[in-house]
Scaffold this active site. Structure first.
Site, PDB file in Angstrom:
ATOM      1  CG  ASP A  32      -6.523   9.455   8.792  1.00 21.55           C
ATOM      2  OD1 ASP A  32      -7.645   9.736   8.307  1.00 21.55           O
ATOM      3  OD2 ASP A  32      -5.502   9.313   8.105  1.00 21.55           O
ATOM      4  CB  VAL A  51       3.234  -0.146   3.316  1.00 23.59           C
ATOM      5  CG1 VAL A  51       3.402  -1.312   4.278  1.00 23.59           C
ATOM      6  CG2 VAL A  51       2.964   1.148   4.085  1.00 23.59           C
ATOM      7  N   GLY A  66       0.837  -1.197   0.000  1.00 20.73           N
ATOM      8  CA  GLY A  66       0.000   0.000   0.000  1.00 20.73           C
ATOM      9  C   GLY A  66       0.863   1.234   0.000  1.00 20.73           C
ATOM     10  CE1 TYR A 115       2.843  13.119   5.643  1.00 19.33           C
ATOM     11  CE2 TYR A 115       1.918  11.671   7.295  1.00 19.33           C
ATOM     12  CZ  TYR A 115       2.056  12.917   6.758  1.00 19.33           C
ATOM     13  OH  TYR A 115       1.405  13.984   7.324  1.00 19.33           O
ATOM     14  N   GLY A 116       4.523   7.563   2.481  1.00 21.33           N
ATOM     15  CA  GLY A 116       5.453   6.566   2.002  1.00 21.33           C
ATOM     16  C   GLY A 116       4.739   5.356   1.468  1.00 21.33           C
TER      17      GLY A 116
HETATM   18  N1  LIG Z   1       1.422  -3.478   8.645  1.00 19.24           N
HETATM   19  C1  LIG Z   1       0.880  -3.455   7.426  1.00 19.24           C
HETATM   20  N2  LIG Z   1       0.624  -4.600   6.778  1.00 19.24           N
HETATM   21  C2  LIG Z   1       0.087  -4.583   5.551  1.00 19.24           C
HETATM   22  N3  LIG Z   1      -0.244  -3.476   4.894  1.00 19.24           N
HETATM   23  C3  LIG Z   1      -0.022  -2.312   5.484  1.00 19.24           C
HETATM   24  C4  LIG Z   1       0.553  -2.233   6.778  1.00 19.24           C
HETATM   25  N4  LIG Z   1       0.660  -0.937   7.126  1.00 19.24           N
HETATM   26  C5  LIG Z   1       0.177  -0.235   6.107  1.00 19.24           C
HETATM   27  N5  LIG Z   1      -0.243  -1.050   5.112  1.00 19.24           N
HETATM   28  C6  LIG Z   1      -0.840  -0.633   3.848  1.00 19.24           C
HETATM   29  O1  LIG Z   1      -0.201   0.539   3.403  1.00 19.24           O
HETATM   30  C7  LIG Z   1      -1.141   1.611   3.334  1.00 19.24           C
HETATM   31  C8  LIG Z   1      -0.473   2.897   3.727  1.00 19.24           C
HETATM   32  O2  LIG Z   1       0.027   2.783   5.042  1.00 19.24           O
HETATM   33  P1  LIG Z   1      -0.088   3.985   6.047  1.00 19.24           P
HETATM   34  O3  LIG Z   1      -1.525   4.379   6.109  1.00 19.24           O
HETATM   35  O4  LIG Z   1       0.549   3.630   7.322  1.00 19.24           O
HETATM   36  O5  LIG Z   1       0.796   5.051   5.272  1.00 19.24           O
HETATM   37  P2  LIG Z   1       0.671   6.604   5.327  1.00 19.24           P
HETATM   38  O6  LIG Z   1       1.658   7.142   4.362  1.00 19.24           O
HETATM   39  O7  LIG Z   1       0.813   7.041   6.740  1.00 19.24           O
HETATM   40  O8  LIG Z   1      -0.803   6.788   4.817  1.00 19.24           O
HETATM   41  P3  LIG Z   1      -1.798   7.971   5.082  1.00 19.24           P
HETATM   42  O9  LIG Z   1      -1.709   8.812   3.879  1.00 19.24           O
HETATM   43  O10 LIG Z   1      -3.139   7.308   5.218  1.00 19.24           O
HETATM   44  O11 LIG Z   1      -1.345   8.620   6.341  1.00 19.24           O
HETATM   45  C9  LIG Z   1      -2.287   1.192   4.239  1.00 19.24           C
HETATM   46  O12 LIG Z   1      -3.501   1.773   3.857  1.00 19.24           O
HETATM   47  C10 LIG Z   1      -2.303  -0.292   4.066  1.00 19.24           C
HETATM   48  O13 LIG Z   1      -3.017  -0.641   2.918  1.00 19.24           O
END
Ligand SMILES: Nc1ncnc2c1ncn2[C@@H]1O[C@H](COP(=O)(O)OP(=O)(O)OP(=O)(O)O)[C@@H](O)[C@H]1O
Length: 711
Positions: A331, A223, A216, A220-221
């Site tokens: 969120d 995954v 995903g 911010y980054g």
């Molecule tokens: N531990 C995990 N295991 C599997 N998939 C994950 C995990 N953590 C995150 N993901 C996937 O990656 C996506 C992005 O992760 P996350 O929301 O932590 O990133 P972010 O950059 O902080 O996103 P946001 O823009 O929502 O703040 C999640 O919506 C999920 O689909």
């Protein structure tokens, strides 16, 4: 007058002290911020006799690694206040850290910050430096979590040799740090002068390798799945590019800190490790193999009310855990609810704690905390569809703070979507081609959505809801209460009769509605993602500018920051950052702020909301001497600037922004300029008294600028 205009250019820069970068090649989660709490008797000896600045530890939960911090900064100087002297070997640096943290605590506890030096009326900033130590300071160490790797300076895999290039001459014997670090007793040898060096030699890639399975991505980054080199076990790693505009160490540290606080809860994704190298942050988490909730439901094509109940219970349980610890997630949305197992929708876990906010007890709160260090629950964040009415209120300048119940509202929205396959509140404008439902921004749709949320009106259309139990609908209605006072909290949710016993195994229309409805939650999901992304990028870009700019940069780059009196738009450097969802909102916010009724929120939820820098700016104006002056109050005022917040884009120190504004224009409701306040910085001096009050810390001097204000 209802609004303010601030212009930035054409003033000499005020130097806010040296900037400090900390490079942490690896930080063990349990290690962070534990430095003051670790008992002496912890037996360890990981640091090589050569005095290397690295330590090993691991926990039973996951691979644990060395935490090393090596200081370097752009000016060949280091500052305990500038960074994280957590694991660099102890001694002097740790003592500095303790001193700094002590100062910071005092600063937070001391209410005198904003109240100022009474004799002069001058604001006397007590908070200097970055917030990272503060963040780290939140951690607590569990002794049993700490297990030493053996060896003398070598990682057990034998790949990373700690202290390999240490030079005896560079180290000096210092006080024992065994009380500070869980890394062994005895004397540490620490760098006499921190040196620049590549600290990535014991980085993420020494312990894990990336696979090509993308899990995903967010604002911010991305995954990705990674594998432990040692065990072959799979994890998820969020990689945040430091070069990108979204990089913020403070945010990462805050997220890590919240993860740590939430350690052990079965419905919150667990962070196992994190690293930093020159290019990225790496957050290693347990891998949630079932994917995001709605995607999981879609893929299975089958979903029952009982499954919805279990998911609801899991989320409520996670929220209760967080709320009990004073943390609001802020969120809660389907993409942040992840399924553990690819074959079962539950259990689910909450992820993405980067917007979570931990509220300090009142007595610990610092007057500047909202603008200078940690976000408050009054900062509207999150995704538009899942925003509670009071969040929207704060967003458009109509209300006061909201609290943790914004999470239970969002759970209500998720529950509604789980049961029906579409969202309870949807924005819709007259233009069917506006693209809103495909995730594109549409001002009118967003306004409409906000109005609907604020009205709190939704329905249970018979077609989908006829088959759903009254108990489930009752819980939805208890969650989608407009007034947070009436809304269920996490405890009440868990005690609700629908969650108390198995629900009907009714097969829901959710999967097909998610696929076929034009305004489905799937689209909503995309849209909210888009807004989140846009807004964070905007935030980060603005903040990065504020953090890094010099005044000459400001002149060339920032151009003019504009609040128009009717609240219709603001721009910086000619870039349009969006429109306010409601006319007059900023004006109202400022007016209310003047009267003390309302603190302009730090908004991150949408590109249609003023970026936080701008709202901070308005706050700054409210707090500045100028705002307390009437039109005939021309004169000279002294403004103090704390040190720059290099690298931490959430830290905004009002005087800095204020000093950067050579003029303030006051707008009328029709956007005509009513008045213009010229501010002419006369000279800059280091304020010795202030410096002394910070125990001679030289790297973050307080600057005073005497400013001529002509009205
Ligand atoms: N531990 C995990 N295991 C599997 N998939 C994950 C995990 N953590 C995150 N993901 C996937 O990656 C996506 C992005 O992760 P996350 O929301 O932590 O990133 P972010 O950059 O902080 O996103 P946001 O823009 O929502 O703040 C999640 O919506 C999920 O689909």
């Amino acid at each position: 007058m209802s609004i303010l205009h601030a212009g930035y250019p054409q003033s000499p820069i005020v130097h806010f002290g040296r900037h400090h970068n900390v490079n942490i090649s690896q930080l063990d989660l349990n290690h962070l911020g534990q430095v003051e709490n670790v008992p002496r008797q912890v037996n360890n000896s990981a640091v090589g006799s050569g005095g290397a600045a690295f330590h090993h530890l691991h926990t039973s939960a996951a691979p644990r690694h060395v935490a090393s911090s090596e200081f370097y900064d752009d000016d060949e100087a280091t500052s305990p206040s500038g960074g994280i002297e957590i694991c660099a070997g102890g001694g002097k640096m740790m003592a500095n850290l303790r001193r700094h943290r002590q100062r910071e605590r005092e600063a937070y506890e001391d209410d005198s910050f904003s109240s100022s030096d009474e004799s002069s009326g001058r604001p006397m900033p007590r908070y200097v430096g970055r917030d990272t130590d503060h963040v780290f300071g939140e951690f607590e160490m569990d002794d049993e979590d700490v297990e030493m790797r053996s060896g003398s300076g070598r990682r057990d895999e034998g790949k990373c040799i700690y202290g390999e290039d240490t030079d005896e001459d560079d180290y000096e014997e210092e006080e024992s740090v065994s009380e500070l670090l869980p890394l062994g007793g005895g004397t540490r040898r620490v760098p006499r002068t921190p040196r620049r060096k590549n600290s990535s030699k014991c980085g993420f890639f020494d312990y894990y390798k990336l696979t090509d399975e993308h899990l995903g991505s967010g604002a911010y980054g991305s995954v990705t799945t990674c594998k432990s080199i040692k065990s072959g076990q799979e994890f998820a790693v969020k990689i945040v590019d430091k070069q990108g505009e979204t990089h913020s160490r403070k945010r990462i540290l805050r997220e890590v800190n919240i993860f740590k606080t939430c350690k052990g809860h079965p419905n919150i994704v667990q962070l196992l490790d994190w690293f930093e190298d020159d290019t990225n942050f790496y957050l290693v988490m347990e891998k949630m193999r079932g994917g995001p909730l709605l995607q999981h439901i879609l893929q299975r094509g089958y979903f029952t009310e009982e499954e919805a109940r279990r998911v609801t219970k899991d989320i409520a349980s996670a929220l209760k855990f967080m709320h009990d610890r004073g943390i609001a997630h802020r969120d809660v949305k389907p993409e942040n609810v992840l399924c553990t197992d690819p074959n079962h929708v539950s259990p689910v876990k909450l992820c993405d704690l980067d917007l979570a906010s931990q509220r300090r007890p009142q007595h610990e709160r610092h007057p500047l905390s909202q603008v200078a260090s940690e976000p408050d629950l009054a900062s509207p964040v999150g995704s538009a569809e899942f925003m509670a009415p009071e969040v929207v209120d704060a967003y458009v300048g109509d209300a006061l703070k909201y609290d943790k119940k914004c999470d239970t509202w969002s759970l209500g929205v998720i529950l509604y979507i789980m049961l029906a396959g579409y969202a309870p509140f949807q924005g819709q404008c007259d233009d069917s081609d506006c693209g809103w439902s495909e995730g594109k921004p549409c001002e009118d749709c967003q306004q409409d959505l906000f109005h609907r949320i604020q009205d709190g009106y939704y329905e249970f259309p018979e077609e989908e809801w006829g088959m759903i139990s009254d108990e489930a609908k009752d819980l939805v209605s208890k969650l989608l209460k407009r007034d947070p006072i009436d809304r269920f909290n996490a405890d009440q949710i868990l005690a609700h009769r629908w969650l108390q016993q198995s629900a009907a195994s009714t097969i829901l229309q959710t999967p097909s509605n998610l696929i076929y409805r034009k305004d489905s939650a799937r689209d909503v999901q995309q849209m909210s993602e888009h807004f989140n992304m846009m807004n964070r990028l905007t935030d980060a870009r603005l903040s990065a500018r504020f953090d890094k700019m010099t005044m000459s940069d400001a002149a060339s780059d920032l151009g003019t920051a504009t609040f128009h009196g009717d609240g219709s738009f603001l721009s910086m450097g000619g870039e349009l950052f969006g429109t306010f969802p409601r006319k007059k909102s900023v004006g109202i916010a400022i007016e209310k702020s003047r009267s003390g009724e309302f603190t302009p929120p730090i908004s991150r939820a949408s590109p249609t909301t003023p970026p936080p820098s701008m709202l901070d700016l308005s706050q700054d104006l409210m707090d500045s001497p100028v705002k307390r002056r009437s039109a005939d109050d021309s004169g000279t005022y002294s403004l103090f600037s704390p040190a720059s917040s290099n690298g931490d884009d959430d830290i905004r120190s009002p005087p800095i922004l204020f000093l950067d504004m050579p003029s303030i224009q006051l707008f009328g409701a029709d956007s005509t300029v009513l008045n213009s306040v010229q501010m002419t910085p006369r000279h800059t001096t280091e304020d010795e008294a202030s410096l002394n009050s910070f125990e001679g810390e030289q790297e973050n001097p307080i600057h005073r600028v005497e400013t001529q204000v002509n009205v």
